[in-house]
Design a protein around this motif. Structure first.
Motif, PDB file in Angstrom:
ATOM      1  N   ARG A 166       0.822  -1.216   0.000  1.00 27.23           N
ATOM      2  CA  ARG A 166       0.000   0.000   0.000  1.00 27.23           C
ATOM      3  C   ARG A 166       0.848   1.256   0.000  1.00 27.23           C
ATOM      4  O   ARG A 166       0.346   2.363   0.154  1.00 27.23           O
ATOM      5  N   GLY A 167       2.186   1.073  -0.071  1.00 21.73           N
ATOM      6  CA  GLY A 167       3.067   2.235  -0.026  1.00 21.73           C
ATOM      7  C   GLY A 167       3.368   2.713   1.371  1.00 21.73           C
ATOM      8  O   GLY A 167       3.885   3.815   1.574  1.00 21.73           O
ATOM      9  N   GLU A 168       3.053   1.879   2.380  1.00 22.97           N
ATOM     10  CA  GLU A 168       3.280   2.276   3.773  1.00 22.97           C
ATOM     11  C   GLU A 168       4.725   2.001   4.175  1.00 22.97           C
ATOM     12  O   GLU A 168       5.269   0.943   3.909  1.00 22.97           O
ATOM     13  N   SER A 169       5.359   2.965   4.822  1.00 22.06           N
ATOM     14  CA  SER A 169       6.721   2.799   5.312  1.00 22.06           C
ATOM     15  C   SER A 169       6.795   3.346   6.725  1.00 22.06           C
ATOM     16  O   SER A 169       6.198   4.385   7.024  1.00 22.06           O
ATOM     17  N   ARG A 170       7.524   2.651   7.596  1.00 23.93           N
ATOM     18  CA  ARG A 170       7.617   3.097   8.979  1.00 23.93           C
ATOM     19  C   ARG A 170       8.950   2.677   9.563  1.00 23.93           C
ATOM     20  O   ARG A 170       9.552   1.685   9.165  1.00 23.93           O
ATOM     21  N   ALA A 171       9.441   3.470  10.486  1.00 26.32           N
ATOM     22  CA  ALA A 171      10.641   3.085  11.229  1.00 26.32           C
ATOM     23  C   ALA A 171      10.238   2.032  12.248  1.00 26.32           C
ATOM     24  O   ALA A 171       9.195   2.138  12.903  1.00 26.32           O
ATOM     25  N   SER A 172      11.050   1.009  12.365  1.00 19.43           N
ATOM     26  CA  SER A 172      10.702  -0.117  13.226  1.00 19.43           C
ATOM     27  C   SER A 172      11.164   0.122  14.655  1.00 19.43           C
ATOM     28  O   SER A 172      12.352   0.249  14.931  1.00 19.43           O
ATOM     29  N   ASP A 173      10.207   0.144  15.561  1.00 19.58           N
ATOM     30  CA  ASP A 173      10.557   0.234  16.980  1.00 19.58           C
ATOM     31  C   ASP A 173      11.240  -1.042  17.448  1.00 19.58           C
ATOM     32  O   ASP A 173      12.124  -1.012  18.310  1.00 19.58           O
ATOM     33  N   ILE A 174      10.833  -2.188  16.899  1.00 14.13           N
ATOM     34  CA  ILE A 174      11.438  -3.467  17.285  1.00 14.13           C
ATOM     35  C   ILE A 174      12.908  -3.495  16.919  1.00 14.13           C
ATOM     36  O   ILE A 174      13.770  -3.900  17.710  1.00 14.13           O
ATOM     37  N   VAL A 175      13.227  -3.054  15.684  1.00 11.72           N
ATOM     38  CA  VAL A 175      14.633  -3.016  15.260  1.00 11.72           C
ATOM     39  C   VAL A 175      15.421  -2.055  16.138  1.00 11.72           C
ATOM     40  O   VAL A 175      16.535  -2.363  16.579  1.00 11.72           O
ATOM     41  N   ALA A 176      14.851  -0.889  16.413  1.00 11.23           N
ATOM     42  CA  ALA A 176      15.550   0.090  17.245  1.00 11.23           C
ATOM     43  C   ALA A 176      15.838  -0.473  18.629  1.00 11.23           C
ATOM     44  O   ALA A 176      16.942  -0.317  19.164  1.00 11.23           O
ATOM     45  N   ARG A 177      14.845  -1.151  19.233  1.00 14.38           N
ATOM     46  CA  ARG A 177      15.059  -1.709  20.569  1.00 14.38           C
ATOM     47  C   ARG A 177      16.124  -2.801  20.547  1.00 14.38           C
ATOM     48  O   ARG A 177      16.927  -2.925  21.475  1.00 14.38           O
ATOM     49  N   GLU A 178      16.125  -3.625  19.491  1.00 11.86           N
ATOM     50  CA  GLU A 178      17.112  -4.707  19.408  1.00 11.86           C
ATOM     51  C   GLU A 178      18.521  -4.138  19.264  1.00 11.86           C
ATOM     52  O   GLU A 178      19.467  -4.599  19.892  1.00 11.86           O
ATOM     53  N   ILE A 179      18.669  -3.114  18.429  1.00 13.28           N
ATOM     54  CA  ILE A 179      19.988  -2.510  18.224  1.00 13.28           C
ATOM     55  C   ILE A 179      20.486  -1.860  19.506  1.00 13.28           C
ATOM     56  O   ILE A 179      21.676  -1.925  19.846  1.00 13.28           O
ATOM     57  N   GLU A 180      19.584  -1.225  20.241  1.00  9.06           N
ATOM     58  CA  GLU A 180      19.976  -0.461  21.426  1.00  9.06           C
ATOM     59  C   GLU A 180      19.972  -1.300  22.699  1.00  9.06           C
ATOM     60  O   GLU A 180      20.295  -0.789  23.773  1.00  9.06           O
ATOM     61  N   ARG A 181      19.632  -2.585  22.589  1.00  9.88           N
ATOM     62  CA  ARG A 181      19.576  -3.445  23.778  1.00  9.88           C
ATOM     63  C   ARG A 181      20.932  -3.462  24.474  1.00  9.88           C
ATOM     64  O   ARG A 181      21.972  -3.504  23.816  1.00  9.88           O
ATOM     65  N   PRO A 182      20.966  -3.448  25.815  1.00  9.09           N
ATOM     66  CA  PRO A 182      22.242  -3.434  26.538  1.00  9.09           C
ATOM     67  C   PRO A 182      23.178  -4.561  26.117  1.00  9.09           C
ATOM     68  O   PRO A 182      22.741  -5.670  25.822  1.00  9.09           O
ATOM     69  N   ARG A 183      24.480  -4.245  26.082  1.00  6.17           N
ATOM     70  CA  ARG A 183      25.517  -5.182  25.648  1.00  6.17           C
ATOM     71  C   ARG A 183      26.212  -5.785  26.856  1.00  6.17           C
ATOM     72  O   ARG A 183      26.995  -5.118  27.516  1.00  6.17           O
ATOM     73  N   VAL A 184      25.913  -7.025  27.164  1.00  6.66           N
ATOM     74  CA  VAL A 184      26.658  -7.772  28.172  1.00  6.66           C
ATOM     75  C   VAL A 184      26.976  -9.127  27.565  1.00  6.66           C
ATOM     76  O   VAL A 184      26.086  -9.803  27.058  1.00  6.66           O
ATOM     77  N   GLY A 185      28.239  -9.523  27.597  1.00 10.03           N
ATOM     78  CA  GLY A 185      28.622 -10.811  27.035  1.00 10.03           C
ATOM     79  C   GLY A 185      29.081 -10.693  25.586  1.00 10.03           C
ATOM     80  O   GLY A 185      29.349  -9.601  25.087  1.00 10.03           O
ATOM     81  N   PRO A 186      29.159 -11.831  24.894  1.00 10.48           N
ATOM     82  CA  PRO A 186      29.707 -11.846  23.533  1.00 10.48           C
ATOM     83  C   PRO A 186      28.813 -11.115  22.538  1.00 10.48           C
ATOM     84  O   PRO A 186      27.650 -10.821  22.799  1.00 10.48           O
ATOM     85  N   MET A 187      29.378 -10.855  21.352  1.00  3.81           N
ATOM     86  CA  MET A 187      28.624 -10.237  20.279  1.00  3.81           C
ATOM     87  C   MET A 187      27.452 -11.126  19.874  1.00  3.81           C
ATOM     88  O   MET A 187      27.552 -12.345  19.844  1.00  3.81           O
ATOM     89  N   ARG A 188      26.318 -10.493  19.539  1.00  5.02           N
ATOM     90  CA  ARG A 188      25.152 -11.223  19.055  1.00  5.02           C
ATOM     91  C   ARG A 188      25.079 -11.124  17.535  1.00  5.02           C
ATOM     92  O   ARG A 188      25.634 -10.200  16.925  1.00  5.02           O
ATOM     93  N   ASP A 189      24.352 -12.063  16.943  1.00  4.70           N
ATOM     94  CA  ASP A 189      24.145 -11.954  15.499  1.00  4.70           C
ATOM     95  C   ASP A 189      23.147 -10.825  15.214  1.00  4.70           C
ATOM     96  O   ASP A 189      22.420 -10.373  16.110  1.00  4.70           O
ATOM     97  N   ILE A 190      23.108 -10.364  13.966  1.00  7.60           N
ATOM     98  CA  ILE A 190      22.210  -9.271  13.576  1.00  7.60           C
ATOM     99  C   ILE A 190      21.269  -9.719  12.468  1.00  7.60           C
ATOM    100  O   ILE A 190      20.767  -8.895  11.693  1.00  7.60           O
ATOM    101  N   ALA A 191      21.001 -11.035  12.379  1.00  8.62           N
ATOM    102  CA  ALA A 191      20.162 -11.542  11.289  1.00  8.62           C
ATOM    103  C   ALA A 191      18.809 -10.852  11.255  1.00  8.62           C
ATOM    104  O   ALA A 191      18.225 -10.656  10.187  1.00  8.62           O
ATOM    105  N   ALA A 192      18.285 -10.457  12.424  1.00  6.77           N
ATOM    106  CA  ALA A 192      16.967  -9.833  12.472  1.00  6.77           C
ATOM    107  C   ALA A 192      16.994  -8.359  12.091  1.00  6.77           C
ATOM    108  O   ALA A 192      15.940  -7.785  11.788  1.00  6.77           O
ATOM    109  N   THR A 193      18.172  -7.750  12.101  1.00  6.84           N
ATOM    110  CA  THR A 193      18.231  -6.289  11.940  1.00  6.84           C
ATOM    111  C   THR A 193      19.133  -5.831  10.802  1.00  6.84           C
ATOM    112  O   THR A 193      19.456  -4.651  10.714  1.00  6.84           O
TER     113      THR A 193
END
Length: 690
Positions: A166-193
Motif C-alpha cells: 500500500r506504499g506504507e513505510s515506517r521506522a521499526s521500533d522493534i529493530v531500534a530496541r534490538e539494536i539499542e539493547r544493553p551489551r553484556v557478554g559476547p557479540m550477538r548476530d544481527i540476522a533480524a536487523t
C-alpha cells in the motif's frame, strides 16, 4: 508490547501457536538426523563413499544438536496475490507467506518450510523491500521477543506490520530496541536487523573480494560474519573444499565474536589470528620499533627473495656423469646451466624449481638413451632420478633450504644482508634488523624469533612452496595489517576471495594503512571495490559527534560517521590533580545504577591501579577476556572491536601518549571513544588532546 487490541492479541496467539509447531518440527528434525546417522552406518557402499556419507550425516546431526536455544523466527513475509488494480503481483511467490529465521525448519524435506533461512533467496526481500520497491511483498512483519529469550513462545511479546504493497513505510521500533539493547557478554548476530546496505555486502558473490570501510557502529564485523554464514549456506561444497577462515586482531576479539556463527547454524569455521596462522616458532624475542618497521616493509619481501635465490648456482659443476648400468651419460656444463636458468626464469616455488631441474636433467639423459637403444621404463626413470650424481648436483646448484636458514643467514650476516638489500634498504635499515654482533653467533637452530621474524619466515616459506589456501577469508581490523602481513594473507587466498573489514581512522599500528588501495594491492586484490558504511546503528550521535572532532586530525580520507540514534550521553568530567582514580570510581558506581555493561578503558600502564581501586571500593571488575562481567577494566590497546553500553575513558592524554612517537595516539583515542553504545564519560586530570 502486548496490547488490549483484540486483533493484535489474536495475531500474537496465532504466531505463538506457529512457533510451538516449529519447535515440535525442529525436535523431529534433530531426532531424524540422529536416526539417519545410525542408518547411514549400515549402508552398503564403498569405503570412501560410506566415509563421506557418514561424515555428512554426523555433521548435520551435530549442527542441529548444537544450535543455541532462542526464537525460531524473527520476521514474516506475506507476498501479494495476482495483480489486482494498483496492487502489484507477488511474482513467483504470489499469495505465499514465509516466516524468516536463522534456520530452515520443515516437517518433511518435500513439504513447504515452516521457517525459511534468512540466507535463502526469498528472504532477501525481508531486508531489501521498501514502499517504493516492495519486491512483491504486501506485508512485512517483524516480531518482538523478550530480551534473552531461549525460545519460549510466551516470550513473543509483540509484532509490527508494514503494508509495503500500500506504499506504507515506517521506522521499526522493534529493530531500534534490538539494536539499542544493553551489551553484556559476547557479540550477538544481527540476522533480524540487517540493513539494506549491509545486506548488499553480505550477499556479495563468492568470487568477489569486497573491502568494507566501516565507520564505528556500522556493524562491519557483524556484516563480515554474516557474509561468511551466507557463503557457507550458498556454496557449501565449494567452501568445504578450501575452508573458510575468520582472522581477528587478537584472542580477546575472537572470544567476543565466537558465538555469532554458531547462532546462525555454522560451526565448522576456523577463527584465528594471523599470528597463530604463521606461528612456526614461539615468540621469544622482541624488536625495537625501527627493526619491526623494516621487517614489516614490503621491500623486505624482495630482500628475502634475493637471499633465497642467491643459493642457486647454475655453474656448480663442469659437467654431470650419470651412471646407467655399465654406461655413463654425460650432461655438459652449458646444458646444466641452461636448464637451471630456464627454470629460474619460469619463477616456480623454490622447492618446485629444484624438482623441475631434476626432471629436466633426467629428460635430457632419457632422450639420449632412447636414441641409443629404445624406450625406457618407469623404473629406469626413477633410478636415474635417484642417482647419486644427480642429487649431488642439485644439492650444489639448487640446494634444499629451510625458511629459518634463509632468515638467519640474512639477520646474522651483515655481508649477506648488504648483498640482498642493495638498492632496497639503506645502511640504517640494515643495521636495525641485524642480530647483535656481541656474544656467540646464532644459527637458525638456536635463534630466538620475534613476532616480526615469523612474518619473514612465512614469506620465505611461501617462496619455497605455496601454502594451502582457503576458499574464503574474512579479515577484520585489516587497517592494522602491515604490507608483509597482507602478503601472508594473500598467499592463503591465492585461489579464493576475501572480505576485508576495517576503518582507516582506527589504524593504530606503526604501519597501519592510510589508503585501502595500497592494502588491497598487497593483498593481491588491487581492483576490489571499497564499500563505505557510514551509518552507525549502535554508537549514538553524542559519541559520534566527539569522534568526528578527532577524525579531521587523523590524516585519513574517510567520510564522517553519522548515527541514526539521537539518544546517548556524553559527559566530560575534569578531575583535580591526583583525583582521577577517585573520579573513575565515582563514575563507575553511578553507571551501575543503570542497565548494561560498563567498560573502563585506560592506557595499558594504568589498568592495574584502576582495577585495584575498584576492588578496594567493593566494585568487582573483570578483564576484557571476561565477557560476562558487568564492569570491565580494559587496556586501550585491546578494545578495538569490543563494545560496552557505558564507557569510562580515563585520562585521554595518557592513552594518546602511550602510542609513542608513531603519531597514532589520536587514532587510539578515536577507537576508545567509539566503544560506547549508549553513554561515554571522559575522566581527565590533564588537558584533553583534542
Amino acid at each position: 508490547m502486548s496490547s488490549p487490541d483484540p486483533a493484535l492479541r489474536h495475531a500474537l496467539a496465532r504466531e505463538r501457536a506457529h512457533h510451538d509447531h516449529c519447535r515440535t518440527a525442529l525436535s523431529a528434525m534433530v531426532d531424524g538426523a540422529r536416526e539417519h546417522v545410525v542408518t547411514g552406518e549400515d549402508v552398503s557402499a564403498s569405503g570412501a563413499d560410506a566415509e563421506v556419507l557418514g561424515y555428512r550425516l554426523r555433521s548435520r546431526a551435530r549442527e542441529l544438536r548444537e544450535l543455541p536455544e532462542g526464537p525460531l523466527f524473527f520476521g514474516r513475509l506475506d507476498f501479494a496475490g495476482p495483480e489486482t488494480g494498483s496492487v502489484p503481483a507477488g511474482g513467483d511467490h504470489a499469495g505465499q507467506t514465509y516466516h524468516v529465521g536463522r534456520l530452515r525448519i520443515t516437517e518433511d524435506p518435500a513439504a513447504p518450510p515452516l521457517v525459511v533461512d534468512w540466507r535463502a533467496p526469498v528472504s532477501r526481500a525481508f531486508y531489501q523491500a521498501t514502499a517504493a520497491d516492495p519486491r512483491g511483498v504486501a506485508v512485512r512483519r517483524r516480531f518482538g521477543w523478550a530480551p534473552g529469550s531461549r525460545g519460549d513462545s510466551a516470550d513473543l511479546t509483540g509484532l509490527e506490520d508494514e503494508h509495503l504493497g500500500r506504499g506504507e513505510s515506517r521506522a521499526s521500533d522493534i529493530v531500534a530496541r534490538e539494536i539499542e539493547r544493553p551489551r553484556v557478554g559476547p557479540m550477538r548476530d544481527i540476522a533480524a536487523t540487517i540493513q539494506p546496505e549491509q545486506d548488499d555486502v553480505v550477499r556479495a558473490d563468492l568470487t568477489a573480494t569486497v573491502c568494507v570501510q566501516g565507520a564505528p557502529g556500522t556493524g562491519k564485523t557483524a556484516v563480515g560474519l554474516h557474509r561468511a554464514a551466507y557463503l557457507l549456506y550458498t556454496h557449501p561444497q565449494r567452501i568445504a573444499r578450501g575452508g573458510l577462515l575468520i582472522l581477528g586482531p587478537n584472542p580477546t576479539f575472537l572470544a567476543y565474536i565466537a558465538e555469532v556463527l554458531p547462532a546462525l547454524g555454522e560451526t565448522g569455521v576456523r577463527q584465528s589470528t594471523l599470528a597463530r596462522e604463521i606461528a612456526r616458532h614461539p615468540v621469544t624475542a622482541a624488536d625495537d620499533a625501527r627493526a619491526a618497521a623494516v621487517k614489516h616493509d614490503a621491500r623486505t619481501a624482495e630482500v628475502l627473495r634475493r637471499a633465497l635465490y642467491a643459493r642457486v648456482t647454475p655453474d656448480a659443476a663442469d659437467s654431470l656423469s650419470v651412471p646407467d648400468g655399465s654406461y655413463r651419460w654425460r650432461v655438459p656444463a652449458d646444458e646444466l646451466a641452461r636448464i637451471v636458468a630456464d627454470v629460474r626464469e619460469e619463477e616456480p616455488p623454490y622447492a618446485v624449481g629444484r624438482e623441475r631441474v631434476r626432471a629436466r636433467i633426467v629428460r635430457y639423459v632419457q632422450e639420449r638413451a632412447e636414441r641409443r637403444s629404445g624406450p625406457r621404463t618407469a623404473a629406469w626413470t626413477r633410478r636415474i632420478e635417484r642417482a647419486r650424481p644427480v642429487t649431488a648436483y642439485l644439492d650444489a646448484a639448487w640446494p634444499r633450504v629451510r625458511p629459518e636458514e634463509v632468515v638467519a643467514g640474512l639477520l646474522g650476516d651483515p655481508d649477506a644482508l648488504a648483498r640482498a638489500a642493495d638498492g632496497l634498504l639503506d645502511g640504517d635499515a640494515q643495521r636495525a634488523v641485524l642480530w647483535p654482533a656481541t656474544g656467540p653467533r646464532r644459527s637458525w637452530r638456536s635463534a630466538r624469533w620475534s613476532a616480526a621474524d615469523l612474518v619473514l619466515l612465512d614469506e620465505v616459506a611461501g617462496l619455497l612452496e605455496h601454502p594451502e589456501g582457503y576458499g574464503h577469508i574474512v579479515v577484520d581490523e585489516a587497517q592494522d595489517l602491515s604490507p608483509m602481513e597482507c602478503r601472508a594473507i594473500a598467499r592463503r587466498a591465492a585461489f579464493g576471495s576475501l572480505t576485508v573489514l576495517g576503518d582507516l581512522a582506527q589504524g593504530t599500528t606503526p604501519w597501519a594503512a592510510r589508503s585501502w588501495r595500497t592494502s588491497l594491492a598487497h593483498l593481491g586484490r588491487p581492483d576490489a571495490p571499497v564499500v563505505p558504511l557510514t551509518t552507525g546503528f549502535r554508537v549514538p550521535q553524542a559519541v559520534v559527534g566527539l569522534a568526528n572532532r578527532l577524525l579531521a586530525r587523523l590524516g585519513v580520507d574517510v567520510p564522517e560517521a553519522r548515527s541514526l540514534r539521537a539518544d546517548g550521553e556524553l559527559t566530560i568530567r575534569p578531575a583535580a590533580p591526583g583525583g582521577v582514580v577517585d573520579a573513575v570510581v565515582d563514575t563507575v558506581r553511578a553507571a551501575l545504577a543503570r542497565d548494561g555493561s560498563v567498560g573502563v578503558v585506560a592506557a595499558d600502564a594504568d589498568v592495574p591501579g584502576l582495577r585495584a581501586a575498584l576492588d578496594a571500593a567493593g566494585i568487582p571488575a573483570g578483564g576484557p577476556e571476561e565477557l560476562g562481567a558487568r564492569v570491565t577494566v580494559a587496556p586501550a590497546s585491546v578494545v578495538k572491536g569490543l563494545e560496552y553500553d557505558h564507557v569510562v575513558a580515563v585520562e585521554p592524554a595518557a592513552i594518546a601518549e602511550a602510542e609513542g612517537a608513531g603519531g597514532r595516539g589520536l587514532h587510539r583515542l578515536y577507537v576508545v571513544f567509539t566503544r560506547a553504545v549508549s553513554r561515554l564519560d571522559v575522566v581527565h586530570g590533564r588537558p584533553l588532546p583534542f
